[in-house]
Design a protein around this motif. Structure first.
Motif, PDB file in Angstrom:
ATOM      1  N   LEU A  39       0.811  -1.218   0.000  1.00 53.18           N
ATOM      2  CA  LEU A  39       0.000   0.000   0.000  1.00 53.18           C
ATOM      3  C   LEU A  39       0.845   1.269   0.000  1.00 53.18           C
ATOM      4  O   LEU A  39       0.471   2.268  -0.619  1.00 53.18           O
ATOM      5  N   THR A  50      -6.760   2.181   4.222  1.00 49.60           N
ATOM      6  CA  THR A  50      -6.415   0.814   4.612  1.00 49.60           C
ATOM      7  C   THR A  50      -5.075   0.764   5.327  1.00 49.60           C
ATOM      8  O   THR A  50      -4.907   0.004   6.289  1.00 49.60           O
ATOM      9  N   GLU A 100      -4.485   2.137  -3.773  1.00 54.71           N
ATOM     10  CA  GLU A 100      -5.107   1.354  -2.704  1.00 54.71           C
ATOM     11  C   GLU A 100      -6.379   0.674  -3.200  1.00 54.71           C
ATOM     12  O   GLU A 100      -6.601  -0.516  -2.919  1.00 54.71           O
ATOM     13  N   THR A 137      -6.540  -3.416  -3.020  1.00 55.36           N
ATOM     14  CA  THR A 137      -7.465  -4.049  -2.067  1.00 55.36           C
ATOM     15  C   THR A 137      -8.757  -4.526  -2.718  1.00 55.36           C
ATOM     16  O   THR A 137      -9.462  -5.361  -2.161  1.00 55.36           O
TER      17      THR A 137
END
Length: 396
Positions: A237, A282, A380, A384
């Motif tokens: 990330l 996240t 991100e 994800t």
């Protein structure tokens, strides 16, 4: 009175043969032996070697005995005195003609100030210590030849080209710095050795990178909640290198900005700077959960120290992933190229790369933090699959 003669020595059998006044010949065989000066100093019996027979003849051995006997009469211990004289001779020699090992250490010590972790972090000295010094370390620098360097590196030149290249570069640097220090050496000696070693056909093997299209699947598989899996997710990330992520601490995060300290940022000693990273939602969740479970150090290893690179790689191996952590950065960079996600300057700054020449950087001082935020958020969402794709960290 002397007991030995040159003819008698040749005819003598193996054993100990005294000449008087402490001089003794110890014959190991009919054709070899050694001279010893036996004396007592401060109540302690000592034996001082005076050389091998027949290389050292009877007359020379007697002169040496008389020389050291005179020192003994003046109150000095001949062995201690000779050792001191030899040390002084070595020190005098080293000032003008050190061995390659000694010069290499001198250069390393001089360079430590500009190397991260005094050179240990990047193992700067390792190619010399492992591959060069064992072969040519004892050769005085003035006597070192291109053939010596060639012989030292020939075993790895074709079989381990990257390692050989580092060893050669370090060797050349030692000779260059030695010449600047005033010693009798020349970096051309290393250049000549390179020519003697010949060309190498080598294709650089890049660190295996997970295709950016496969990053969401990899992220989903890192679901154990362990420090290794959470650190890998954090690396995916943030795109920060292993050194920065493994030592990450909760107190380095202020709101949605993580400041990686200069000591964990890649770069020369004294030139690396703190690096600000905008954290997407996240990543902040990983920080909060890590702090709750493990404390300030977000990704601890078994010993309580930051998790090791080997533990990180083993976590990938355990799920059958060929990509390596450093390859995440290549995955991101390819994603940017394929999707036209952001400008070149922004992408390079996200990776912590230096953009522009020295003059340009003097005036363009922004770290592009605000321009990096939307790109990191977009990355991100890709990695994800959705903003809520976070697994609760498990203790232990």
């Amino acid at each position: 009175m002397a007991n030995l003669t040159t003819r008698g020595i040749k005819a003598a059998c193996a054993g100990k043969h005294d000449d008087g006044s402490g001089l003794r010949l110890v014959k190991a065989s009919p054709t070899s032996g050694k001279w010893v000066f036996r004396y007592s100093h401060l109540g302690k019996r000592r034996e001082m070697g005076l050389g091998s027979w027949p290389e050292v003849g009877l007359a020379t051995a007697r002169k040496e005995r008389d020389r050291w006997a005179a020192e003994l009469r003046s109150g000095k211990d001949p062995i201690d005195l000779r050792d001191a004289l030899r040390r002084a001779e070595r020190e005098a020699r080293d000032k003008h003609d050190p061995t390659f090992a000694e010069l290499a250490q001198m250069v390393f010590e001089a360079k430590k100030a500009e190397l991260r972790g005094d050179g240990d972090r990047g193992r700067w000295f390792s190619p010399l210590r492992v591959h060069v010094i064992p072969k040519i370390g004892r050769i005085c620098i003035s006597q070192l030849t291109a053939q010596d360097i060639r012989d030292a590196m020939s075993s790895i030149w074709q079989t381990k080209p990257p390692t050989a290249e580092k060893a050669w570069q370090r060797t050349r640097l030692v000779l260059r710095e030695g010449k600047l220090m005033g010693f009798e050496c020349d970096p051309f000696t290393a250049d000549a050795a390179q020519r003697l070693l010949g060309t190498v056909s080598h294709t650089t093997q890049h660190i295996h990178a997970t295709p950016w299209q496969d990053m969401p699947a990899l992220y989903a598989r890192l679901d154990s909640g362990s420090p290794a899996h959470e650190c890998l997710r954090f690396m995916m990330l943030t795109l920060v290198r292993y050194m920065g992520c493994a030592g990450a601490r909760a107190n380095e995060v202020d709101g949605d900005v993580w400041t990686v300290p200069a000591e964990r940022v890649k770069g020369q000693e004294g030139r690396a700077k703190d690096f600000r990273v905008p954290l997407p939602v996240t990543a902040r969740k990983i920080v909060d959960d890590g702090k709750e479970v493990w404390g300030d150090l977000l990704f601890p290893g078994r010993s309580g120290a930051p998790i090791t690179s080997r533990a990180i790689e083993k976590a990938l191996d355990s799920i059958g992933e060929a990509g390596r952590p450093h390859g995440f950065r290549a995955s991101f960079r390819t994603w940017v190229q394929d999707t036209d996600a952001c400008d070149y300057d922004v992408a390079e700054t996200i990776l912590g790369h230096t953009v522009g020449n020295r003059v340009e950087r003097t005036y363009a001082r922004s770290d592009l933090l605000e321009r990096r935020r939307p790109v990191m958020d977009s990355w991100e969402r890709h990695v994800t699959g959705c903003a809520d794709n976070v697994v609760k960290i498990k203790a232990g």
